[in-house]
Design a protein around this motif. Sequence first.
Motif, PDB file in Angstrom:
ATOM      1  N   LEU A 185      86.788 159.959 -14.538  1.00  0.00           N
ATOM      2  CA  LEU A 185      85.391 159.529 -14.599  1.00  0.00           C
ATOM      3  C   LEU A 185      85.099 158.438 -13.575  1.00  0.00           C
ATOM      4  O   LEU A 185      83.991 158.371 -13.032  1.00  0.00           O
ATOM      5  CB  LEU A 185      85.061 159.036 -16.007  1.00  0.00           C
ATOM      6  CG  LEU A 185      85.147 160.095 -17.117  1.00  0.00           C
ATOM      7  CD1 LEU A 185      84.860 159.469 -18.477  1.00  0.00           C
ATOM      8  CD2 LEU A 185      84.184 161.248 -16.847  1.00  0.00           C
ATOM      9  N   GLU A 186      86.091 157.594 -13.286  1.00  0.00           N
ATOM     10  CA  GLU A 186      85.901 156.558 -12.263  1.00  0.00           C
ATOM     11  C   GLU A 186      85.752 157.178 -10.879  1.00  0.00           C
ATOM     12  O   GLU A 186      85.043 156.631 -10.017  1.00  0.00           O
ATOM     13  CB  GLU A 186      87.087 155.594 -12.267  1.00  0.00           C
ATOM     14  CG  GLU A 186      87.138 154.664 -13.468  1.00  0.00           C
ATOM     15  CD  GLU A 186      88.325 153.723 -13.409  1.00  0.00           C
ATOM     16  OE1 GLU A 186      88.941 153.633 -12.328  1.00  0.00           O
ATOM     17  OE2 GLU A 186      88.634 153.084 -14.431  1.00  0.00           O
ATOM     18  N   GLY A 187      86.410 158.295 -10.640  1.00  0.00           N
ATOM     19  CA  GLY A 187      86.315 158.953  -9.335  1.00  0.00           C
ATOM     20  C   GLY A 187      85.086 159.815  -9.169  1.00  0.00           C
ATOM     21  O   GLY A 187      84.744 160.200  -8.043  1.00  0.00           O
ATOM     22  N   THR A 188      84.385 160.111 -10.257  1.00  0.00           N
ATOM     23  CA  THR A 188      83.218 160.993 -10.179  1.00  0.00           C
ATOM     24  C   THR A 188      82.085 160.413  -9.329  1.00  0.00           C
ATOM     25  O   THR A 188      81.493 161.139  -8.529  1.00  0.00           O
ATOM     26  CB  THR A 188      82.714 161.334 -11.600  1.00  0.00           C
ATOM     27  OG1 THR A 188      83.766 161.976 -12.322  1.00  0.00           O
ATOM     28  CG2 THR A 188      81.505 162.256 -11.534  1.00  0.00           C
ATOM     29  N   PRO A 189      81.718 159.112  -9.454  1.00  0.00           N
ATOM     30  CA  PRO A 189      80.665 158.578  -8.571  1.00  0.00           C
ATOM     31  C   PRO A 189      81.006 158.716  -7.087  1.00  0.00           C
ATOM     32  O   PRO A 189      80.117 158.966  -6.265  1.00  0.00           O
ATOM     33  CB  PRO A 189      80.573 157.103  -8.992  1.00  0.00           C
ATOM     34  CG  PRO A 189      81.055 157.083 -10.396  1.00  0.00           C
ATOM     35  CD  PRO A 189      82.130 158.119 -10.459  1.00  0.00           C
ATOM     36  N   GLU A 190      82.286 158.555  -6.729  1.00  0.00           N
ATOM     37  CA  GLU A 190      82.694 158.750  -5.334  1.00  0.00           C
ATOM     38  C   GLU A 190      82.435 160.173  -4.899  1.00  0.00           C
ATOM     39  O   GLU A 190      82.015 160.440  -3.768  1.00  0.00           O
ATOM     40  CB  GLU A 190      84.175 158.414  -5.190  1.00  0.00           C
ATOM     41  CG  GLU A 190      84.717 158.552  -3.773  1.00  0.00           C
ATOM     42  CD  GLU A 190      84.247 157.439  -2.864  1.00  0.00           C
ATOM     43  OE1 GLU A 190      84.190 157.665  -1.635  1.00  0.00           O
ATOM     44  OE2 GLU A 190      83.932 156.341  -3.361  1.00  0.00           O
TER      45      GLU A 190
END
Length: 366
Positions: A185-190
Amino acid sequence: MKKYAFNEITLWQYIFLIFTSEIGIGVLPFPSNVARYAGTDNWISVILGWVLITAASLFIIQAMKRYPDGTLLDLLTNYGGKWAGIAGAIVVALYFAYFSYVVFSRTVIFVKAWLLPQTPELMLVITLIIPFWFIGRSGVRVHGRFAEFVVLICCWMPLIFIDVLRDAEWLHLLPVLKEGWGPVLEGTPEMVFTFLGFEMTFVLYPFLQNKNRAAFGVIAGNTLALLVYLLMDITCLVFYSPDEILQYNEPVISLLKVVEFPFVERFEIVFLALYLLLIALTWIPFTYCSIYSTSWMLGKPDHRPHLFVFLLLLVVSYVFYQPTFRANDKMIEWMGKFGLGFAIVFPFVLWLLVAAIDRYRRTKTG
């Protein structure tokens, strides 16, 4: 008569404009960027990013259906009045101008680093904007035809990466969700930032011939980009080790160094030279969206003088300041923050507002 009938584009041109804008500069560094958050599970972040941008795209379509013969600026004027339209034009012009500058400066950095390291940056800028002028001065229809041409001559490029899979280590992908959903989920905005480009629908929508297929068009364009990103990402994940992939700024280009043909040396240089056409289809439409907004705001149907001023300012900016790789990375970081607000949050808010205003108008007249 339709306001934009003279510049209409077909469904395929619409799809390819969205698709090519999404796979511009983002496809080269994204495997390592997202891997810093999600590790070898970053392919799940790619899919989640696609879900978010597809949902945002559909909200854009639903909002634009309320005023099908106009762009976002016409929609804002119709629902909020003249000043709402002007405010929207200023925001859209600045948003796309900033994106265009960031993508263009990244293009110059790529060309200087990989293709022409001894050439002064100012000369590269002038060389790049000359062909851009001949395409950018035309309307959306020419941009759509250029997108068809570029996709046609570059459609073989993803297939090259299949050859690399002969040396793949598929165990790198296991176990799935090794650290849970948090890193994914932390990598999704990237990944959402990497997909940016679909928000051009705000401007492209009225130019589409058959607007009933607009939803299909954005889904198709997003899905084509998803397939390319998944291919690039999984290929990098199974070729590099989980720690090695983090050492490369552009792992996709570095991966091409192992591709060998008896008739060409350093295939990655040939690949990148052709890939510049795809990058151009990111910053050319972005620039058009920006100068369209300024032309609309001033009531000038001819956007060419605005384009000339934009390109002149671009050249002058390189006389005084030439962004480094690190500075451009910082610009891209800010670009991602702006994009999350304008491309993901704003379409949902806009759809709620126009739906509420329509309901109020029906209640008032009823």
